[in-house]
Design a protein around this motif. Structure first.
Motif, short mmCIF file in Angstrom:
data_model
loop_
_atom_site.label_atom_id
_atom_site.label_comp_id
_atom_site.label_asym_id
_atom_site.label_seq_id
_atom_site.Cartn_x
_atom_site.Cartn_y
_atom_site.Cartn_z
N ARG A 1 0.60 -1.20 -0.02
CA ARG A 1 -0.11 0.05 0.03
C ARG A 1 0.77 1.24 0.00
NH1 ARG A 1 -2.67 -3.72 3.03
NH2 ARG A 1 -4.84 -4.36 2.38
N SER A 2 2.06 1.17 -0.82
CA SER A 2 3.05 2.10 -0.94
C SER A 2 2.96 2.57 -2.19
CB SER A 2 4.34 1.88 -0.31
OG SER A 2 4.03 1.61 1.16
N PRO A 3 2.22 3.42 -2.89
CA PRO A 3 2.38 3.64 -4.42
C PRO A 3 3.66 4.29 -4.70
CG PRO A 3 0.25 4.55 -3.57
CD PRO A 3 1.17 4.27 -2.21
N VAL A 4 4.37 3.77 -5.84
CA VAL A 4 5.62 4.24 -6.31
C VAL A 4 5.38 5.19 -7.41
CG1 VAL A 4 7.87 3.43 -7.26
CG2 VAL A 4 6.81 2.09 -5.40
N ASP A 5 6.04 6.45 -7.43
CA ASP A 5 5.88 7.26 -8.58
C ASP A 5 6.88 6.85 -9.63
OD1 ASP A 5 3.79 8.47 -8.09
OD2 ASP A 5 4.67 10.10 -6.89
N GLU A 6 8.17 6.53 -8.82
CA GLU A 6 9.50 6.26 -9.86
C GLU A 6 10.36 5.27 -9.36
OE1 GLU A 6 12.75 9.10 -11.87
OE2 GLU A 6 11.60 9.94 -10.26
N ILE A 7 11.04 4.62 -10.10
CA ILE A 7 12.15 3.61 -9.68
C ILE A 7 13.38 4.85 -10.19
CG2 ILE A 7 13.62 1.67 -10.14
CD1 ILE A 7 10.93 0.11 -10.91
N LEU A 8 14.12 4.79 -9.01
CA LEU A 8 15.29 5.67 -9.14
C LEU A 8 16.60 4.92 -9.60
CD1 LEU A 8 15.18 7.64 -6.02
CD2 LEU A 8 13.92 8.31 -8.23
N VAL A 9 17.30 5.56 -11.00
CA VAL A 9 18.38 4.92 -11.28
C VAL A 9 19.45 5.87 -11.57
CG1 VAL A 9 19.09 3.38 -13.52
CG2 VAL A 9 16.77 3.20 -12.71
N ASP A 10 20.83 5.52 -11.23
CA ASP A 10 21.81 6.25 -11.58
C ASP A 10 22.00 6.36 -12.77
OD1 ASP A 10 23.66 4.37 -11.85
OD2 ASP A 10 24.64 4.51 -9.97
N GLU A 11 23.19 7.19 -13.35
CA GLU A 11 23.76 7.52 -14.65
C GLU A 11 24.29 6.37 -15.23
OE1 GLU A 11 26.91 8.47 -11.78
OE2 GLU A 11 24.71 9.45 -12.09
N ARG A 12 24.75 5.12 -14.42
CA ARG A 12 25.11 4.24 -14.87
C ARG A 12 24.27 2.93 -15.09
NH1 ARG A 12 28.79 4.49 -9.97
NH2 ARG A 12 27.07 3.14 -9.47
N GLY A 13 22.89 3.03 -14.53
CA GLY A 13 21.87 2.12 -14.70
C GLY A 13 21.73 1.67 -13.35
N LYS A 14 22.39 1.65 -12.54
CA LYS A 14 22.13 1.14 -11.19
C LYS A 14 20.96 1.61 -10.46
CE LYS A 14 25.05 -0.50 -7.04
NZ LYS A 14 23.75 -1.00 -6.67
N VAL A 15 20.23 0.85 -9.91
CA VAL A 15 19.09 1.12 -9.09
C VAL A 15 19.46 1.68 -7.90
CG1 VAL A 15 17.12 0.39 -7.64
CG2 VAL A 15 17.54 -0.85 -9.74
#
Length: 104
Positions: A40-54
């Motif tokens: 019950r925690s809606p996610v707006d965005e999966i954050l990824v750095d410039e190298r593609g790592k979560v």
């Protein structure tokens, strides 16, 4: 006629309903690996750095949860086309462009 109409067929429901399956899975993962499972925690965005790592996720309330692994229960299109912003992941970025023409 479907399989449920065959002789001796049975339709079982999980004890406690289908939500009990999710709760048991979350409890098992949390206990065995020390993970933090949020529901019950809606996610707006999966954050990824410039190298593609979560790096984590941004929740609907604006708060950020830092983590190195994200497991999404959303379908593929929602996860890749909506939760991952146009990103440093070349294959995902190409796929997102193609999906923009298909998924509203």
């Amino acid at each position: 006629r479907g399989d449920l109409h065959r002789p001796n067929s049975v339709l079982d429901y999980p004890v406690g309903g289908s939500g009990a399956v999710c709760e048991a899975l979350a409890a098992s993962v949390s206990e065995k690996s020390g993970c933090d499972v949020r529901t019950r925690s809606p996610v707006d965005e999966i954050l990824v750095d410039e190298r593609g790592k979560v790096e984590g996720v941004r929740l609907g309330d604006g708060s950020v949860v830092k983590c190195g692994t994200v497991v999404s229960n959303a379908d593929t299109w929602t996860t890749a086309a909506k939760l991952l912003r146009p990103s440093a992941l070349p294959n995902v970025k190409d796929w997102q462009g193609a999906q923009a023409r298909v998924v509203p």
